[in-house]
Every structure is written in structure tokens, then in C-alpha cells.
Design a protein around this motif. Sequence first.
Motif, PDB file in Angstrom:
ATOM      1  N   THR A  17       0.634  -1.197  -0.258  1.00  0.00           N
ATOM      2  CA  THR A  17       0.048   0.027  -0.134  1.00  0.00           C
ATOM      3  C   THR A  17       0.654   1.703  -0.551  1.00  0.00           C
ATOM      4  O   THR A  17       1.812   1.713   0.840  1.00  0.00           O
ATOM      5  N   ILE A  18       0.435   1.822  -1.199  1.00  0.00           N
ATOM      6  CA  ILE A  18       1.696   4.329  -0.781  1.00  0.00           C
ATOM      7  C   ILE A  18       0.381   4.813  -1.221  1.00  0.00           C
ATOM      8  O   ILE A  18      -0.746   4.859  -1.601  1.00  0.00           O
ATOM      9  N   GLN A  19       0.478   5.295  -0.393  1.00  0.00           N
ATOM     10  CA  GLN A  19      -0.528   6.653   0.397  1.00  0.00           C
ATOM     11  C   GLN A  19       1.180   7.540   0.546  1.00  0.00           C
ATOM     12  O   GLN A  19       2.196   7.491   1.449  1.00  0.00           O
ATOM     13  N   ASP A  22       1.823  12.652  -2.056  1.00  0.00           N
ATOM     14  CA  ASP A  22       2.450  12.830  -3.127  1.00  0.00           C
ATOM     15  C   ASP A  22       3.006  11.551  -4.458  1.00  0.00           C
ATOM     16  O   ASP A  22       3.246  11.436  -5.497  1.00  0.00           O
ATOM     17  N   ALA A  23       1.980  10.742  -3.977  1.00  0.00           N
ATOM     18  CA  ALA A  23       1.933   8.914  -4.468  1.00  0.00           C
ATOM     19  C   ALA A  23       1.407   9.552  -5.669  1.00  0.00           C
ATOM     20  O   ALA A  23       1.790   8.437  -6.456  1.00  0.00           O
ATOM     21  N   GLU A  24      -0.030   9.441  -6.451  1.00  0.00           N
ATOM     22  CA  GLU A  24      -0.157   9.695  -7.589  1.00  0.00           C
ATOM     23  C   GLU A  24       0.443  10.731  -8.360  1.00  0.00           C
ATOM     24  O   GLU A  24       0.854   9.291  -9.768  1.00  0.00           O
ATOM     25  N   GLU A  65      -8.593   8.075  -0.863  1.00  0.00           N
ATOM     26  CA  GLU A  65      -7.636   9.353  -1.884  1.00  0.00           C
ATOM     27  C   GLU A  65      -5.877   8.826  -1.408  1.00  0.00           C
ATOM     28  O   GLU A  65      -5.845   9.201  -0.284  1.00  0.00           O
ATOM     29  N   LYS A  66      -4.972   9.534  -2.656  1.00  0.00           N
ATOM     30  CA  LYS A  66      -3.940   9.337  -2.220  1.00  0.00           C
ATOM     31  C   LYS A  66      -2.937   8.090  -1.670  1.00  0.00           C
ATOM     32  O   LYS A  66      -2.496   8.086  -0.959  1.00  0.00           O
ATOM     33  N   GLN A  67      -4.015   7.489  -1.870  1.00  0.00           N
ATOM     34  CA  GLN A  67      -3.493   5.466  -1.425  1.00  0.00           C
ATOM     35  C   GLN A  67      -4.171   4.991  -2.463  1.00  0.00           C
ATOM     36  O   GLN A  67      -5.211   4.498  -2.704  1.00  0.00           O
ATOM     37  N   TYR A  68      -2.738   4.338  -2.682  1.00  0.00           N
ATOM     38  CA  TYR A  68      -3.513   3.104  -3.763  1.00  0.00           C
ATOM     39  C   TYR A  68      -2.820   1.817  -3.553  1.00  0.00           C
ATOM     40  O   TYR A  68      -1.272   1.263  -2.570  1.00  0.00           O
ATOM     41  N   PHE A  93       5.059  10.238   0.915  1.00  0.00           N
ATOM     42  CA  PHE A  93       4.677   9.284   0.517  1.00  0.00           C
ATOM     43  C   PHE A  93       5.009   8.071   0.901  1.00  0.00           C
ATOM     44  O   PHE A  93       7.089   8.008   1.762  1.00  0.00           O
ATOM     45  N   GLU A  94       4.156   6.893   2.117  1.00  0.00           N
ATOM     46  CA  GLU A  94       5.196   6.031   2.276  1.00  0.00           C
ATOM     47  C   GLU A  94       4.764   4.764   1.765  1.00  0.00           C
ATOM     48  O   GLU A  94       3.575   4.371   1.898  1.00  0.00           O
TER      49      GLU A  94
END
Length: 250
Positions: A17-19, A22-24, A65-68, A93-94
Motif C-alpha cells: 500500500t502506497i499512500q 505525492d503518491a499519485e 484519496e492519495k492511497q493505492y 509518500f509511505e
Amino acid sequence: MTQISNASILPKFAQLTIQGEDAEKFFQGQLTCDVTKLGLSYQAAAIGNLKGRIEFGIWIKKQAEKQYDVVISADCADALQAHLKKYGAFSKFETSAPTPIYPCVLDNVPTFSHKDDHNTTEDTQAWMQCSIATGNYWIVAATQGEFQPQELRLHQRGGMDYDKGCYLGQEVIARIYFKSAPKAFLHYVKGTGEVPAAGNKIDKIQVVNAMKNDEGFIALVVARPEQLAESDLSILDLPAALQVDVARPK
């Protein structure tokens, strides 16, 4: 000599999980697909290398939002995590540690689930069979850097966008798309004998994924049509969207 895969070894997958803020933006400069168009369903996509070949084959969806959420073959997960850390060093992002996720088939579509009741041999085999039949290839450590996205028909599955701007390998990928076309590309086949390992070749035909069936094996392969015509493999039908020419429409 062609190596043979162990039919008892089933693929395993991991999710990261990337959130973050700046993730997008980060993913838009990495992935072959247009990140701004992602929804809540998994989309096949890729991160290329500078030679325009797939380094990481993934499935991605926008969880919030801001999480993939990103799914990848488990044997590539640590390398992906290192890649994200390297290229995202100056982005906000983390990235989570990889966690297991289980392949399954829902409504005749290959997908993934965190539910333990899908952590079965039967579900994984059903996923493999459905994935091979529908062109839903999976990249493993042995096939990293082997295939160009267009060879695997990723553009015919919504996994590539030629208008969104730069990303890793974009110049090579775009040049192939706009000025030429792959001579070898993805096919669904069946054969007899032992199951070939991912990345190995049957003569000049390169195996992407394969699994055992009652008559021998089924597989996704990258090959020129004339190579298949000269082989002992039988060509099976992919979905209609993947039967069209891999070249750019004129």
C-alpha cells in the motif's frame, strides 16, 4: 536444455500500500497506465526499465484519496519496495511492507482477496487457468526485464496510456508503438509433455506463464505467428479484445 517448472509450485502474490501527498504524482511518472483514471478495481499495469521492458508487472487500484494498493508476484515484492524507495526518495509518500494476498476468481474474473478462505490450492489453480485463458499474465523474478509491454498486449487491456507524458522507459515504448510493431507477441496455447518454466523457451517461443492440464499444459507465450505455425503447440483463442493486431491502429 529447457528447464521444467515444478507443477506443485503455485504462484504467490503480495500487496503493498502506497499512500501520501505525492503518491499519485509519483506513480504517474512510473507506471505505463494513467493513474488519474484508476478506480476501485485492479488494473494491470507495469513499471518499465530504461530499455522499455517490463521490470515490474503489477495490478493497481485506488483504494482511497492519495492511497493505492499494488499487487505483485511475491518474489518481486522486495525488489519493488527497493525501487519505490530509490525513485521516491524525494516524494512524500509511505510504502507498507509486503503482505500476502490470495489469487481467486470472482464472477469469472481473475482477481485477489485478503480473505483466508481464498488461500487454497483450488483457488490459485482456478486463477491461473482463468488468467492464462484471458491473457492476464503475471511477471515473476525470472521474467523481469524480458518483455516489452506491447508484446504482452498490455495496451489492449487498458494498462498503457500513450498520451499521459513521461514515465520510465516511455521513449522506447512510444517509439515501438508509433513507428513499428512487435514481431512477436502474446498467444494462448496448449501443448503436450512437461510444463515449461516461466521465461524458458520452446525452440524460439518464450514462455510467459504455464500450468499443467490433463493433456499436458496450457500457456501464455510470446512468439511470432510463423514460429507457432512450425511448432507442435496448438493456438487457443484469447478474448476478442486481445485477438486484434498489436500494432497501432492506422
